[in-house]
Design a protein around this motif. Structure first.
Motif, PDB file in Angstrom:
ATOM      1  N   VAL A 230       0.843  -1.194  -0.147  1.00  0.00           N
ATOM      2  CA  VAL A 230       0.019  -0.074  -0.055  1.00  0.00           C
ATOM      3  C   VAL A 230       0.982   1.054  -0.157  1.00  0.00           C
ATOM      4  O   VAL A 230       1.813   1.304   0.716  1.00  0.00           O
ATOM      5  N   MET A 231       0.709   2.141  -1.150  1.00  0.00           N
ATOM      6  CA  MET A 231       1.588   3.327  -1.242  1.00  0.00           C
ATOM      7  C   MET A 231       0.750   4.563  -0.665  1.00  0.00           C
ATOM      8  O   MET A 231      -0.669   4.907  -1.061  1.00  0.00           O
ATOM      9  N   TYR A 232       1.314   5.390   0.039  1.00  0.00           N
ATOM     10  CA  TYR A 232       0.784   6.830   0.205  1.00  0.00           C
ATOM     11  C   TYR A 232       2.021   7.866   0.146  1.00  0.00           C
ATOM     12  O   TYR A 232       2.852   7.740   0.570  1.00  0.00           O
ATOM     13  N   LEU A 233       1.673   8.890  -0.644  1.00  0.00           N
ATOM     14  CA  LEU A 233       2.274  10.004  -0.993  1.00  0.00           C
ATOM     15  C   LEU A 233       3.853   9.628  -1.253  1.00  0.00           C
ATOM     16  O   LEU A 233       4.721  10.096  -0.771  1.00  0.00           O
ATOM     17  N   GLY A 234       4.014   8.524  -2.193  1.00  0.00           N
ATOM     18  CA  GLY A 234       5.369   8.286  -2.667  1.00  0.00           C
ATOM     19  C   GLY A 234       5.969   7.088  -1.831  1.00  0.00           C
ATOM     20  O   GLY A 234       7.302   6.677  -2.182  1.00  0.00           O
TER      21      GLY A 234
END
Length: 324
Positions: A230-234
């Protein structure tokens, strides 16, 4: 027996410079991918999910060196991708391919299907023009669910689902072992999506493929993936096998994403977690934990200190100070 690593990504960064004024003075960077690390094993599918603009596609393209990295290392079968020479890179291109998101813009409208699929085979000197090449193209098209008479037709003569099949055939023509599938079904109707997903799974079995499957649709990712990041803001905030991630998410952002998946049974009530505020700009991400501005559990430490991407239990990694 655990499959050995096919691809190793270490501390990958991709920043895009921001320029201002007539003198084009650099005033900052868009941190599209910021310190991402993971391993992809042979024969598995690693799903990469997150909201639009979180850096998923940039991660995939930088791994393949379609974009030059700002920092970090990528090893494919032990070979250093970022320091490979032109000749070495040409050999790696045979083994590492990409399926693009938009089947409308990723195909050249002036090239027939045969020319599109055969181009790479000629470029890599695997075949010369002639009957042998045409037979190979027909074989690949058939493998991807297209008829041999499609070989002389042009992209505008096909539906969206058929065009994506052409894109898949083009990616698999060189018989790669690693494929980045960059949102391959997001531009298609739901009924066609399942056909393409099933095709990708069949091809994975037949051709012993490993996928990095990029999507913002958690239901699709659940269907095709073995492990999910899961990715968030890079940055990666959670990485785990599919069962653990969907049944026992540890990061507050993952919990919020999963709470938004529609439940087909109307009698089942799921509590929806609504996140406050908007995603911060990747040009000016928050200090400390990037998610603290929207996190319902944020404390003072979250605003100051970047959480370590640490291991919780068996093959479950999370970047959160309070995850247990």
């Amino acid at each position: 027996m655990e499959n050995k690593p096919l691809l190793e990504v270490k501390n990958l960064k991709k920043y895009f410079p921001i320029y201002q004024g007539l003198a084009r003075r650099k005033v900052g960077d868009v941190k599209a991918v910021d310190d991402v690390s993971f391993v992809l094993r042979e024969g598995e599918t690693l799903g990469l999910v997150g909201e639009s603009g979180c850096g998923k596609s940039t991660t995939g393209r930088t791994i393949l060196r379609l974009l030059n990295p700002t920092d970090g290392e990528v090893y494919y079968k032990g070979k250093d991708v970022f320091n490979a020479s032109k000749k070495e890179m040409l050999a790696l291109r045979q083994e590492m391919q990409i399926i693009f998101q938009d089947p409308y813009s990723s195909l050249n409208p002036r090239m027939s299907v045969g020319a599109t699929v055969g181009e790479a085979l000629i470029q890599h000197k695997m075949y010369k023009k002639g009957k042998e090449l045409d037979d190979r193209i027909r074989e690949i098209l058939e493998l991807c669910g297209l008829a041999d008479y499609h070989i002389n037709r042009y992209p505008h003569e096909f539906s969206g689902g058929q065009r994506q099949r052409i894109g898949i055939a083009r990616a698999l023509a060189l018989q790669p072992s690693f494929v980045v599938a960059d949102e391959p079904v997001s531009a298609l109707d739901v009924s066609i999506q399942s056909q393409i997903i099933n095709l990708l799974m069949e091809l994975q079995e037949k051709m012993k493929l490993s996928y990095l499957f990029i999507s913002h649709d958690l239901s699709v990712v659940k269907h095709i993936s073995n492990r999910v990041g899961v990715m968030y803001l890079g940055s990666l905030v959670e990485l785990s096998n599919k069962k653990d991630l969907y049944e026992n998410p540890k990061h507050p952002y993952t919990q919020a994403l999963l709470s938004a998946i529609p439940v087909p049974d109307p009698t089942v009530k799921r509590e929806r977690i609504l996140l406050q505020g908007d995603i911060p700009s990747p040009a000016n991400p928050p200090k400390g934990c990037k998610f603290h501005t929207r996190c319902p559990y944020a404390k003072d430490i979250c605003k100051q200190q970047v959480p370590e991407f640490r291991k919780l239990g068996d093959d479950h990694f999370v970047a959160c100070h309070f995850a247990k």
